[in-house]
Design a protein around this motif. Structure first.
Motif: not given
Length: 110
Positions: A5-19
């Motif tokens: 799991g990617l720790a993000i401080n929002s409900f969505c974020a980009w990881d390269g071209e993957t949302l």
């Protein structure tokens, strides 16, 4: 290829071209719908019952149509049997309004 799991401080974020999306799922709803943001999660309601991961499978099919990708382009990172989920959507062709609005604000604030 399973991701942690990617720790993000929002409900969505980009990881390269993957949302990457943090989702609060609501099974057994009246209709399939992408709802409002609740804290660091996006509420997604689906009509399927939460039996043996079927609601998550149904959600993936619904979101594949919404994002203009194939079912195989969506990975459930965690939460297949839970309302709290993280999904990775590879190169989405469409962004639902709530996500597009959030990401364009994030770019402005960067």
């Amino acid at each position: 290829m399973a991701h942690k799991g990617l720790a993000i401080n929002s409900f969505c974020a980009w990881d390269g071209e993957t949302l990457v999306l943090n989702i609060l799922g609501q099974p057994s709803a009246k209709q399939d719908v992408i709802g409002k943001v609740k804290g660091n999660q996006l509420k997604v309601s689906v009509t399927a019952a939460p039996v043996a991961g079927r609601a998550t499978d149904h959600m993936v099919r619904f979101l594949a149509k919404e994002f203009g990708v194939s079912i195989n382009d969506i990975e459930v990172v965690f939460g297949r049997f839970n309302v709290n989920k993280q999904l990775r959507i590879k190169a989405p062709k469409n962004l639902p309004a709530v996500i597009n609005k959030h990401l364009s604000q994030e770019v402005k604030n960067a």
